[in-house]
Design a protein around this motif. Sequence first.
Motif, PDB file in Angstrom:
ATOM      1  N   ALA A  28       0.826  -1.203   0.000  1.00  0.00           N
ATOM      2  CA  ALA A  28       0.000   0.000   0.000  1.00  0.00           C
ATOM      3  C   ALA A  28       0.865   1.259   0.000  1.00  0.00           C
ATOM      4  O   ALA A  28       0.485   2.293  -0.562  1.00  0.00           O
ATOM      5  N   LEU A 293      -4.344  -1.243   5.865  1.00  0.00           N
ATOM      6  CA  LEU A 293      -4.369  -1.412   4.411  1.00  0.00           C
ATOM      7  C   LEU A 293      -3.563  -2.627   3.970  1.00  0.00           C
ATOM      8  O   LEU A 293      -3.168  -2.720   2.801  1.00  0.00           O
ATOM      9  N   ALA A 296      -4.514  -4.471   0.803  1.00  0.00           N
ATOM     10  CA  ALA A 296      -4.083  -3.990  -0.521  1.00  0.00           C
ATOM     11  C   ALA A 296      -2.723  -4.597  -0.820  1.00  0.00           C
ATOM     12  O   ALA A 296      -1.678  -3.956  -0.691  1.00  0.00           O
TER      13      ALA A 296
END
Length: 372
Positions: A28, A293, A296
């Motif tokens: 990310a 995150l 991701a």
Amino acid sequence: MTTITVSEVTETPRRPERTAPRETRLRALDGLRLVAALMVAAYHYGGRGGDVTTAWGSSPKDQFPTLHQYFSYGCLGVQVFFVISGFVICMSGWGRPLKSFFASRASRLLPAYWAAVVLVTAVFALPVVAYKTVSPSDALVNLTMLQQPLGVDRVLGVCWTLWAEVRFYALFALCVVLPGASRRRVILFCAGWTLAAAITQAAHQPLLDVVLMPEYAPFFIGGVGLYLVHRDRRDVYAWGIVGVSFLIGQHYAVRGLWNAGDPNAFAHRTSSGIVLVVALGFLAVAAIALGWLNWANWRWLTVAGALTYPFYLVHEHLGWVVIHALHIGLGLPSAETFALTVTAMLLLAWLLNRYVEKPLTPKLRSALAKAR
């Protein structure tokens, strides 16, 4: 600058730090790098006046009557970069000897930078290009990355940010990497730099301004604090570093970019808009630091991260050449020209990464690491 000595400092026992696994790549963060680079590109293509007007044939205000106002905030992508840099440099310098740290940083920055300087100098020297190249002597000085302090004309418009990065690397290397990174030492480094930068602002001493960079220091320090949060999200000192850095950083951003009183300004940024963009940059890195995150985790984000640095180097000046060719030469509309220019610069960044960075970076790093 007074160096803070921490070897004799004692602290009360505390719970063990939660160490982030070094083998986990924060993809990310790679994606956020590219977002910051695209913000800066939007600013250079449609959020400012000056030389880009020659590329479009008129002011970007005419090309983007509404969007130019939003593009003008893209320059804050630099501050986001500095927060990311603080995070990454603290992460990469932790547990690494000075020689290895230097070899890593030099091999990461120099190959693509040298290629970009040569490429932009060559393109600007072409008779069909409207922009004037620097002198051969100045172009050679640019290869050292020291053109900014030497007062030499810059080949790359964005290289002033690299001069800020280099000064941050030097401070971090001397104060943290050389004596050995530890939580205590990093906290004292952040606290000492914050206080010294504030004193520098009050002292009005040019030498201290150059060394301590009071207007950029909060963003680097904030990134370092966020890496401490990444290691231990319960670290109150780390959160304190981040909070103070944001409060000071937004002040410098507003002071430098809020231009409501200038009737000739290209676009009038609002103070609240500037604070919001800075806050979003800090929050985005904080979300990555906290692991929010981690989902991701797509491979293409690693590719995006690899393209960011060469894209950042070449996008401004070479982008203006492409804009002029597409918009004035071929008569393409503004939106299509903008999109195709960004695409072309990303493609060029891929070529630089593939044929310059990938072969040269490991060789340069190995040579520097082995050298006495």
